[in-house]
Write a protein that holds these residues in place. Structure first.
Motif, mmCIF file in Angstrom:
data_model
loop_
_atom_site.group_PDB
_atom_site.id
_atom_site.type_symbol
_atom_site.label_atom_id
_atom_site.label_comp_id
_atom_site.label_asym_id
_atom_site.label_seq_id
_atom_site.Cartn_x
_atom_site.Cartn_y
_atom_site.Cartn_z
ATOM 1 N N CYS A 1 -89.027 -31.996 27.667
ATOM 2 C CA CYS A 1 -88.842 -33.617 27.514
ATOM 3 C C CYS A 1 -87.868 -34.098 28.222
ATOM 4 C CB CYS A 1 -88.508 -33.986 26.087
ATOM 5 S SG CYS A 1 -87.055 -33.082 25.553
ATOM 6 N N LEU B 1 -88.783 -37.532 30.185
ATOM 7 C CA LEU B 1 -89.006 -38.734 29.342
ATOM 8 C C LEU B 1 -87.749 -39.592 29.342
ATOM 9 C CD1 LEU B 1 -91.252 -37.765 26.424
ATOM 10 C CD2 LEU B 1 -91.834 -39.235 28.090
ATOM 11 N N GLN C 1 -89.320 -45.051 27.186
ATOM 12 C CA GLN C 1 -89.537 -43.816 28.195
ATOM 13 C C GLN C 1 -90.168 -43.988 29.347
ATOM 14 O OE1 GLN C 1 -91.762 -44.483 25.834
ATOM 15 N NE2 GLN C 1 -93.483 -44.111 27.405
ATOM 16 N N PRO D 1 -97.016 -44.868 27.701
ATOM 17 C CA PRO D 1 -97.109 -43.653 26.799
ATOM 18 C C PRO D 1 -98.593 -42.705 27.008
ATOM 19 C CG PRO D 1 -96.861 -45.603 25.730
ATOM 20 C CD PRO D 1 -96.962 -46.115 27.110
ATOM 21 N N CYS E 1 -98.786 -39.618 22.544
ATOM 22 C CA CYS E 1 -98.008 -40.382 21.689
ATOM 23 C C CYS E 1 -98.343 -41.795 22.035
ATOM 24 C CB CYS E 1 -96.468 -40.099 22.079
ATOM 25 S SG CYS E 1 -95.426 -41.200 21.086
ATOM 26 N N PHE F 1 -90.419 -41.742 20.483
ATOM 27 C CA PHE F 1 -90.339 -40.364 19.958
ATOM 28 C C PHE F 1 -89.078 -40.339 19.005
ATOM 29 C CE2 PHE F 1 -92.675 -40.533 23.996
ATOM 30 C CZ PHE F 1 -93.361 -39.334 23.968
ATOM 31 N N LEU G 1 -88.442 -33.590 21.315
ATOM 32 C CA LEU G 1 -88.856 -34.712 21.031
ATOM 33 C C LEU G 1 -90.140 -34.644 20.045
ATOM 34 C CD1 LEU G 1 -88.770 -36.942 24.111
ATOM 35 C CD2 LEU G 1 -87.058 -36.558 22.304
ATOM 36 N N ARG G 2 -90.410 -35.443 19.150
ATOM 37 C CA ARG G 2 -91.776 -35.417 18.420
ATOM 38 C C ARG G 2 -92.301 -36.950 18.495
ATOM 39 N NH1 ARG G 2 -90.647 -36.473 13.129
ATOM 40 N NH2 ARG G 2 -92.682 -35.059 12.387
ATOM 41 N N ALA G 3 -93.454 -37.112 18.467
ATOM 42 C CA ALA G 3 -94.151 -38.327 18.352
ATOM 43 C C ALA G 3 -93.943 -39.102 17.104
ATOM 44 C CB ALA G 3 -95.564 -38.082 18.946
ATOM 45 N N TYR H 1 -93.863 -34.088 24.890
ATOM 46 C CA TYR H 1 -93.122 -33.596 23.848
ATOM 47 C C TYR H 1 -93.253 -32.199 23.466
ATOM 48 C CZ TYR H 1 -96.419 -34.569 20.700
ATOM 49 O OH TYR H 1 -97.666 -34.688 19.923
ATOM 50 N N GLU I 1 -94.490 -29.652 21.438
ATOM 51 C CA GLU I 1 -95.290 -29.520 20.249
ATOM 52 C C GLU I 1 -94.832 -28.350 19.276
ATOM 53 O OE1 GLU I 1 -99.453 -31.054 22.404
ATOM 54 O OE2 GLU I 1 -99.173 -28.771 21.859
ATOM 55 N N GLU J 1 -93.179 -29.941 16.396
ATOM 56 C CA GLU J 1 -94.004 -30.787 15.160
ATOM 57 C C GLU J 1 -93.774 -30.086 13.908
ATOM 58 O OE1 GLU J 1 -95.152 -33.961 17.370
ATOM 59 O OE2 GLU J 1 -95.307 -33.429 15.372
#
Length: 533
Positions: free
Chosen positions: A11, A14, A33, A37, A41, A46, A57-59, A405, A407, A410
């Motif tokens: 990430c 971003l 970012q 997008p 995302c 994020f 990072l996570r959406a 990001y 995954e 997640e």
């Protein structure tokens, strides 16, 4: 005080100069970012997590009632603490988009819900303003003030493009300081008013704004007209009277020469840490300061700075934002080192002391988190190095996997059914799945069937949908039903794909040979008839 090197996990690209860090419901959010997008995302927001020296990072998803929020660089960000039954929220105004456009919109960002798997859903609404509305700008500040039981929002500073009549081909992207007007917003009715004060004679951008009750303090800033960073400090007092508001301004002598600084709040009181920024075009401000606001005014106290590593000392630029109370995320460029795969080094600076930050402060306050990137003269104009690129250079697909990001961070998505079989006859093998539609990047396209308890996801490929129909169904907020739950009106049911029979038309033969016909007179015909008889 601690300084920790953070390793970004898939990430790093971003986090770019000009993006902002927000803190909502105890979670750090990244907004604005690099580029537009991705489909992974679509909201462009994020969640940032720090764990064992790593940053992931996570959406973050938006509710169905939310409007589109473009990725804005260097906007005015104002935090609204919970008050009068209103939830914790953020105001976002202005900013610059990757298309080099300057926004004039005002957005309200709140938390919509928390799922059973702790997934955060946000709600974004665009607020309409009437009256003397501020134009599009970036590098400005917004603050919340309280007076006589009322609340209002104060906007000041920033820079924008030259007026349309003065722009030429050579100076089309040239920016100037906005007029030094103070705008006051009534968030309940959406009324905006502009006020001109004699003390504010020059425009300023990338300054700091700290608020307490009915006072807002403007600290430092850069002026394009003067090309300087004078040690300015203004105290703006706003009295929200029954009729028109009364605004007064006072210039104080204890200012700081600084621009593009990062500020974070520590503890329950109005105590802030000021870090980073620039003192001149070629000198970073390596010192730290503590700003304390009380009933008497504002006081600045020197604070021992962390032991900066060589990467920070020798870098000409740096940027970042507040990562929570007493924490700051810093980023410095790698200065073109080919051995470094990432574009920036990231450091987490902690000022939190034991026992601080555990109590909540119910008073409205705001700190502007300026995160602009400076790499030219003047330094604040350096974001044009990124916004002035061609569209294909800002395309996310050219950055490979570095912009997605992580995954692995997640939450378990088995409850949403996104990576599970949609039905017994599902023929999508997730282990050997390959993109079936051109719009698919990382996951199979799916349609949500709202029939039944909680609904379920159905692979679009299993339903034999065409890509055109899939795009049409993914727009709007209607509820759709899969083929197993048919029998409903057509407009509420996902229609199957109809294979139209081929219409066969006979082929036309070109240059077809026709029988030879001889034209002759009747007397000649009778002669030949008697001859052959």
């Amino acid at each position: 005080m601690t300084l920790q090197l953070i390793t970004p996990v898939n990430c790093a690209s971003l986090l770019q100069p000009g993006c902002s860090l927000l803190q909502l419901d105890g979670e750090v959010l990244l907004f604005g970012q690099k580029g537009w997008p991705k489909r992974s995302c679509p909201t462009g927001v994020f969640g940032v997590r720090f764990k064992v020296g790593e940053m992931k990072l996570r959406a973050i998803s938006f509710s169905n009632e939310s409007c589109y929020l473009p990725p804005l660089r260097c906007p005015a960000v104002c935090r609204l603490d919970p008050y009068d039954g209103f939830p914790e929220s953020y105001l976002i105004h202005g900013g610059r988009t990757p298309n080099n456009e300057i926004s004039s919109s005002l957005y309200l960002l709140t938390m919509d819900s928390r799922g059973c798997n702790r997934k955060l859903t946000l709600c974004c609404k665009e607020k309409e303003l009437v009256g003397e509305v501020p134009g599009g700008r970036y590098g400005h500040t917004m603050s919340m003030v309280q007076s006589r039981g009322k609340t209002a929002c104060v906007l000041f500073g920033g820079r924008s493009y030259m007026p349309a009549g003065e722009r030429t081909t050579e100076s089309w992207n040239s920016v100037i300081d906005c007029p030094p007007q103070v705008f006051l917003f009534d968030l309940e009715f959406g009324c905006s008013s502009a006020h001109t004060l004699p003390e504010l004679s020059d425009g300023q951008s990338f300054h700091l704004a700290l608020a307490r009750e009915d006072c807002v303090y403007f600290i430092g800033g850069h002026s394009l007209a003067l090309d300087s960073r004078p040690p300015r400090l203004f105290r703006l007092r706003v009295e929200l009277l029954q009729g028109s508001p009364l605004i007064s301004c006072e210039a104080l002598e204890t200012g700081i020469s600084i621009s593009s600084a990062i500020v974070t709040r520590t503890g329950p009181a109005h105590r802030y840490i000021i870090l980073g920024g620039y003192q001149s075009d070629s000198q970073k401000r390596m010192e730290c300061s503590t700003a304390i606001i009380d009933e008497k005014g504002i006081q600045f106290e020197p604070l021992e700075a962390p032991k900066w590593p060589p990467d920070i000392i020798h870098s000409r630029t740096w940027f970042g934002g507040s990562a929570g109370e007493g924490s700051i995320l810093l980023a410095v460029p790698t200065e073109g080192r080919p051995s470094q795969p990432d574009v920036h080094y990231f450091y987490l600076v902690g000022f939190q002391t034991e026992g601080e930050g555990k109590e909540e402060d119910g008073t409205l306050g705001c700190s502007q988190e300026s995160t602009d990137y400076d790499n030219s003269t003047p330094l604040e104009d350096s974001e044009e190095l990124y916004f002035g690129r061609e569209p294909h250079e800002l395309d996310d697909t050219s950055d490979g996997e570095g912009d997605i990001y992580n995954e692995d961070d997640e939450e378990d998505e088995s409850q949403t059914g996104y990576w599970t079989k949609c039905c017994l006859s599902c023929h999508v093998d997730l282990n050997t799945w390959e993109p079936y539609y051109s719009t698919e990047l990382h996951r199979p396209a799916m349609i949500f069937c709202s029939r039944g308890e909680g609904g379920h996801w159905v692979h679009a490929q299993c339903m034999e949908l065409t890509e055109t129909l899939l795009l049409r169904l993914s727009q709007g907020s209607k509820k759709y039903y899969c083929l197993d739950h048919g029998g409903l009106p057509y407009q509420e049911m996902t229609p199957p794909r109809h294979v139209m029979p081929l219409k066969r038309t006979p082929m036309k033969v070109k240059n077809r040979k026709t029988p030879l016909t001889i034209k002759m007179a009747p007397t000649k015909k009778s002669f030949f008839r008697r001859l052959f008889d």
